[in-house]
Design a protein around this motif. Sequence first.
Motif, PDB file in Angstrom:
ATOM      1  N   HIS A   1      13.322  14.953   3.371  1.00 35.12           N
ATOM      2  CA  HIS A   1      13.532  14.984   1.920  1.00 35.12           C
ATOM      3  C   HIS A   1      12.501  14.107   1.203  1.00 35.12           C
ATOM      4  O   HIS A   1      12.857  13.220   0.430  1.00 35.12           O
ATOM      5  CB  HIS A   1      14.949  14.539   1.563  1.00 35.12           C
ATOM      6  N   GLN A   2      11.238  14.384   1.472  1.00 35.64           N
ATOM      7  CA  GLN A   2      10.148  13.599   0.897  1.00 35.64           C
ATOM      8  C   GLN A   2       9.413  14.391  -0.174  1.00 35.64           C
ATOM      9  O   GLN A   2       9.141  15.575   0.000  1.00 35.64           O
ATOM     10  CB  GLN A   2       9.141  13.212   1.984  1.00 35.64           C
ATOM     11  N   ARG A   3       9.070  13.701  -1.257  1.00 37.82           N
ATOM     12  CA  ARG A   3       8.128  14.297  -2.195  1.00 37.82           C
ATOM     13  C   ARG A   3       6.728  14.069  -1.650  1.00 37.82           C
ATOM     14  O   ARG A   3       6.544  13.393  -0.630  1.00 37.82           O
ATOM     15  CB  ARG A   3       8.297  13.711  -3.587  1.00 37.82           C
ATOM     16  N   LEU A   4       5.716  14.629  -2.327  1.00 38.82           N
ATOM     17  CA  LEU A   4       4.352  14.527  -1.826  1.00 38.82           C
ATOM     18  C   LEU A   4       3.921  13.071  -1.634  1.00 38.82           C
ATOM     19  O   LEU A   4       3.318  12.718  -0.617  1.00 38.82           O
ATOM     20  CB  LEU A   4       3.391  15.242  -2.788  1.00 38.82           C
ATOM     21  N   GLY A   5       4.237  12.223  -2.611  1.00 40.12           N
ATOM     22  CA  GLY A   5       3.879  10.817  -2.496  1.00 40.12           C
ATOM     23  C   GLY A   5       4.522  10.148  -1.293  1.00 40.12           C
ATOM     24  O   GLY A   5       3.916   9.288  -0.638  1.00 40.12           O
ATOM     25  N   ASP A   6       5.761  10.538  -0.968  1.00 42.71           N
ATOM     26  CA  ASP A   6       6.435   9.998   0.209  1.00 42.71           C
ATOM     27  C   ASP A   6       5.741  10.429   1.491  1.00 42.71           C
ATOM     28  O   ASP A   6       5.592   9.638   2.426  1.00 42.71           O
ATOM     29  CB  ASP A   6       7.899  10.457   0.243  1.00 42.71           C
ATOM     30  N   MET A   7       5.351  11.700   1.542  1.00 40.12           N
ATOM     31  CA  MET A   7       4.694  12.208   2.749  1.00 40.12           C
ATOM     32  C   MET A   7       3.416  11.436   3.041  1.00 40.12           C
ATOM     33  O   MET A   7       3.141  11.060   4.186  1.00 40.12           O
ATOM     34  CB  MET A   7       4.380  13.695   2.588  1.00 40.12           C
ATOM     35  N   LEU A   8       2.627  11.189   2.002  1.00 43.05           N
ATOM     36  CA  LEU A   8       1.361  10.483   2.191  1.00 43.05           C
ATOM     37  C   LEU A   8       1.583   8.997   2.465  1.00 43.05           C
ATOM     38  O   LEU A   8       0.824   8.383   3.213  1.00 43.05           O
ATOM     39  CB  LEU A   8       0.479  10.665   0.951  1.00 43.05           C
ATOM     40  N   ALA A   9       2.626   8.427   1.860  1.00 44.90           N
ATOM     41  CA  ALA A   9       2.919   7.004   2.075  1.00 44.90           C
ATOM     42  C   ALA A   9       3.781   6.768   3.307  1.00 44.90           C
ATOM     43  O   ALA A   9       3.994   5.625   3.704  1.00 44.90           O
ATOM     44  CB  ALA A   9       3.632   6.432   0.853  1.00 44.90           C
ATOM     45  N   LYS A  10       4.284   7.848   3.900  1.00 41.19           N
ATOM     46  CA  LYS A  10       5.180   7.773   5.053  1.00 41.19           C
ATOM     47  C   LYS A  10       6.446   6.983   4.713  1.00 41.19           C
ATOM     48  O   LYS A  10       6.856   6.054   5.415  1.00 41.19           O
ATOM     49  CB  LYS A  10       4.464   7.159   6.257  1.00 41.19           C
ATOM     50  N   THR A  11       7.056   7.374   3.593  1.00 37.94           N
ATOM     51  CA  THR A  11       8.301   6.763   3.138  1.00 37.94           C
ATOM     52  C   THR A  11       9.311   7.853   2.819  1.00 37.94           C
ATOM     53  O   THR A  11       8.978   9.038   2.769  1.00 37.94           O
ATOM     54  CB  THR A  11       8.085   5.914   1.874  1.00 37.94           C
ATOM     55  N   THR A  12      10.547   7.448   2.593  1.00 34.61           N
ATOM     56  CA  THR A  12      11.574   8.350   2.092  1.00 34.61           C
ATOM     57  C   THR A  12      12.640   7.499   1.415  1.00 34.61           C
ATOM     58  O   THR A  12      12.501   6.279   1.323  1.00 34.61           O
ATOM     59  CB  THR A  12      12.185   9.215   3.208  1.00 34.61           C
ATOM     60  N   LEU A  13      13.709   8.131   0.939  1.00 37.46           N
ATOM     61  CA  LEU A  13      14.819   7.412   0.322  1.00 37.46           C
ATOM     62  C   LEU A  13      16.040   7.500   1.222  1.00 37.46           C
ATOM     63  O   LEU A  13      16.340   8.570   1.754  1.00 37.46           O
ATOM     64  CB  LEU A  13      15.164   7.996  -1.056  1.00 37.46           C
TER      65      LEU A  13
ATOM     66  N   SER B   1       0.821  -1.211   0.000  1.00 38.00           N
ATOM     67  CA  SER B   1       0.000   0.000   0.000  1.00 38.00           C
ATOM     68  C   SER B   1       0.854   1.260   0.000  1.00 38.00           C
ATOM     69  O   SER B   1       0.480   2.275  -0.604  1.00 38.00           O
ATOM     70  CB  SER B   1      -0.944   0.004   1.205  1.00 38.00           C
ATOM     71  N   GLN B   2       2.017   1.213   0.636  1.00 39.90           N
ATOM     72  CA  GLN B   2       2.912   2.376   0.629  1.00 39.90           C
ATOM     73  C   GLN B   2       3.528   2.580  -0.757  1.00 39.90           C
ATOM     74  O   GLN B   2       3.603   3.710  -1.242  1.00 39.90           O
ATOM     75  CB  GLN B   2       4.004   2.196   1.687  1.00 39.90           C
ATOM     76  N   TYR B   3       3.981   1.478  -1.369  1.00 36.06           N
ATOM     77  CA  TYR B   3       4.498   1.592  -2.736  1.00 36.06           C
ATOM     78  C   TYR B   3       3.407   2.123  -3.670  1.00 36.06           C
ATOM     79  O   TYR B   3       3.669   2.961  -4.547  1.00 36.06           O
ATOM     80  CB  TYR B   3       4.974   0.226  -3.241  1.00 36.06           C
ATOM     81  N   LEU B   4       2.189   1.631  -3.493  1.00 32.65           N
ATOM     82  CA  LEU B   4       1.075   2.047  -4.344  1.00 32.65           C
ATOM     83  C   LEU B   4       0.783   3.533  -4.166  1.00 32.65           C
ATOM     84  O   LEU B   4       0.545   4.257  -5.142  1.00 32.65           O
ATOM     85  CB  LEU B   4      -0.174   1.221  -4.016  1.00 32.65           C
ATOM     86  N   MET B   5       0.810   4.017  -2.920  1.00 27.43           N
ATOM     87  CA  MET B   5       0.550   5.428  -2.658  1.00 27.43           C
ATOM     88  C   MET B   5       1.614   6.307  -3.317  1.00 27.43           C
ATOM     89  O   MET B   5       1.284   7.332  -3.928  1.00 27.43           O
ATOM     90  CB  MET B   5       0.527   5.669  -1.145  1.00 27.43           C
ATOM     91  N   ARG B   6       2.876   5.914  -3.205  1.00 27.60           N
ATOM     92  CA  ARG B   6       3.942   6.671  -3.861  1.00 27.60           C
ATOM     93  C   ARG B   6       3.712   6.728  -5.368  1.00 27.60           C
ATOM     94  O   ARG B   6       3.882   7.760  -6.000  1.00 27.60           O
ATOM     95  CB  ARG B   6       5.320   6.033  -3.609  1.00 27.60           C
TER      96      ARG B   6
END
Length: 246
Positions: free
Chosen positions: A138-150, A105-110
Motif C-alpha cells: 500500500h505504497q504511493r510512488l514516493g513510498d516506493m522510492l523511499a522504501k517506506t509505508t504507513l 533522506s527517506q522523509y525527504l524522498m517521500r
Amino acid sequence: MDSIRINTSQNIDIDYEIAGLGERIAARCIDIGIFLALAVIFVVLMLIAQMGMSGYAAMTLFFVYMAIFVFYDLVCEMVMNGQTVGKRVMKVKVISIDGTQPTFSQYLMRWLFRAIDFGFPFGWGVVALVAVAVSKNHQRLGDMLAKTTLIKTTPRTQYQNVAFSFVLPETYEAQFKEVLHLSDRDAELIHEVLIGYYQTNNTELIYALAAKIKSHIAVQVPAGMNELQFLEAVLKDYKHLTSIDH
C-alpha cells in the motif's frame, strides 16, 4: 491483512498492520481541513493588513502560508515520529519497509515526490490512489522510492483488553512480584506474543520473549515451569499486582 514486521526495543519481532487506502485518505482529508482553516485565517489577516498596513505585510503573510503548506508534511513527519496531525488522529505513521525508523533522506524522498503523487497536473492525487490500491505494501510512488509505508500504530491488543484476558480468583497470589518492573507496553507485548502462539503454534517467539523477560526482571523460574507457562504467569501476576482494586 497485509502487515510489516518490526523489531521492538525488547528485540522481539512483532507484525504491525499496514494502513490501507481508507486510513490514508482520511488522514489526508484531516490535513487538508487544517489548511483550509488556516487559509481562512490568513485571508482575514491579509484583508486586515491591506486596510491598515502596506501591501508588503499582506505578501509576507501569503509567503508564510505557502511555506507552511509546502513544508508541512516534511517537517511534521520529521519532528512527530513519522506523523502529521491527520496521521496522528488516524493512528498511522510512516515506517521503513525493513521495520526501522525512516531516515531524513527517506522523509525527504517521500516529500519530493508528493508533487507527482498529489499535485497538478497528475490528477490531484490519482497517482497516489492508484499506487496505494495496487501495490503490495500500500505504497504511493514516493513510498516506493523511499522504501517506506504507513502502519497502524494502535496495538492489536490494548492494555485495557489485556486486563480482561484472565479471570483471577480472589485468592490468587502472584508468583513473580518482580513483574512490577514491567511497563504496560511490556504486558501488551507478552499478550500479543501469546495470542500469536495460540493461533500459529510458533514457539520461537515464546522462547525468545521468555528469555528477555527473565533477564529484564531477574527472576528464577521454578523447576517444571516451561516458557509458555512462565509468560502466562507473568501476565497474570502483572494484572493482579497492578489491579486498581488490588
